[in-house]
Design an enzyme around this catalytic site. Structure first.
Site, PDB file in Angstrom:
ATOM      1  NE  ARG A   1      10.482 -35.518 -42.724  1.00 55.80           N
ATOM      2  CZ  ARG A   1      11.749 -35.765 -42.994  1.00 55.80           C
ATOM      3  NH1 ARG A   1      12.410 -36.688 -42.320  1.00 55.80           N
ATOM      4  NH2 ARG A   1      12.365 -35.110 -43.946  1.00 55.80           N
TER       5      ARG A   1
ATOM      6  CB  ALA B   1      16.114 -31.868 -47.288  1.00 52.28           C
TER       7      ALA B   1
ATOM      8  CD  GLU C   1      19.964 -36.804 -48.551  1.00 49.40           C
ATOM      9  OE1 GLU C   1      18.791 -37.215 -48.663  1.00 49.40           O
ATOM     10  OE2 GLU C   1      20.818 -37.415 -47.879  1.00 49.40           O
TER      11      GLU C   1
ATOM     12  CD  GLU D   1      15.017 -37.245 -49.467  1.00 48.87           C
ATOM     13  OE1 GLU D   1      14.211 -36.349 -49.812  1.00 48.87           O
ATOM     14  OE2 GLU D   1      15.466 -37.326 -48.315  1.00 48.87           O
TER      15      GLU D   1
ATOM     16  CD  GLU E   1      18.257 -28.879 -39.437  1.00 49.19           C
ATOM     17  OE1 GLU E   1      18.297 -29.860 -40.173  1.00 49.19           O
ATOM     18  OE2 GLU E   1      17.212 -28.500 -38.850  1.00 49.19           O
TER      19      GLU E   1
ATOM     20  CD  GLU F   1      18.084 -51.455 -43.181  1.00 52.79           C
ATOM     21  OE1 GLU F   1      18.118 -51.573 -41.947  1.00 52.79           O
ATOM     22  OE2 GLU F   1      18.650 -52.232 -43.964  1.00 52.79           O
TER      23      GLU F   1
ATOM     24  CD  GLU G   1      15.364 -42.071 -46.677  1.00 49.25           C
ATOM     25  OE1 GLU G   1      15.264 -40.854 -46.544  1.00 49.25           O
ATOM     26  OE2 GLU G   1      16.149 -42.616 -47.474  1.00 49.25           O
TER      27      GLU G   1
END
Length: 189
Positions: free
Chosen positions: A74, A86, A103, A107, A130, A149, A151
């Site tokens: 992150r 997520a 997702e 993931e 959000e 690409e 991630e």
């Protein structure tokens, strides 16, 4: 009513906040940043506001009761974090459950036939709108990851009790993940 009670009632009167203006200051890939001009308590002020179209997250539970977590870098924290899978909605009107199905598979490399709604949460109410809908996935079906690409996501199996311990010792700090894990533990344990 005596004078003291009257003064207390006057002090408890809250004036509504009035937004006078909203100016878009920045548009990014996942958010828009605004500066609002408001009147609060009779005083004009400038407040930052961040708009996010929303997201969905999933607690994937294996047949053995383990929870699949994702570990990823992150940028805002400059480190890897451990989270539930997520992602953001593809469009503001995309149903959150559709986003959650996508997702989960992207993931973790698993899919499921049915998601159960667990909760909705707002991540940072002081300055951002959000909202994340969180679902539970059981009866997982092996598939394969479909990562973007840029991630890099590692999938790990965890016991619920170990995740709770990490929350209470400050090792797991992602807001959506901590809220989701604690809500899941409360509902299903």
């Amino acid at each position: 009513m005596d004078k003291t009670e009257g003064k207390q009632q006057e002090q408890n009167v809250v004036e509504p906040v009035i937004r006078l203006e909203r100016q878009l200051k920045y548009t990014g890939t996942i958010l828009k940043i605004y500066q609002d001009t408001v009147v609060a308590n009779g005083h004009e002020a400038r407040w930052d506001y961040i708009h996010h179209d929303g997201a969905a997250a999933v607690i994937p539970v294996t047949n053995e009761g383990k929870i699949l977590m994702v570990r990823q870098y992150r940028n805002a924290l400059d480190r890897e974090t451990l989270e539930i899978p997520a992602g953001k909605v593809d469009a503001p009107d995309e149903p959150r459950i559709q986003c959650a199905y996508r997702e989960l598979e992207e993931e973790t490399g698993y899919r499921c036939d049915k998601l159960e709604f667990l909760m909705r949460m707002n991540t940072t109410v002081a300055f951002c709108d959000e909202a994340i809908d969180i679902f539970v996935a059981k009866n997982l079906i092996p598939s394969h990851q479909h990562l973007d690409e840029d991630e890099v996501v590692y999938v790990e199996e965890w016991d619920l009790k170990d995740l709770e311990e990490m929350i209470y010792t400050g090792k797991l700090t992602d807001a959506k993940t901590t809220a989701a894990i604690l809500a899941y533990a409360r509902k299903y344990s």
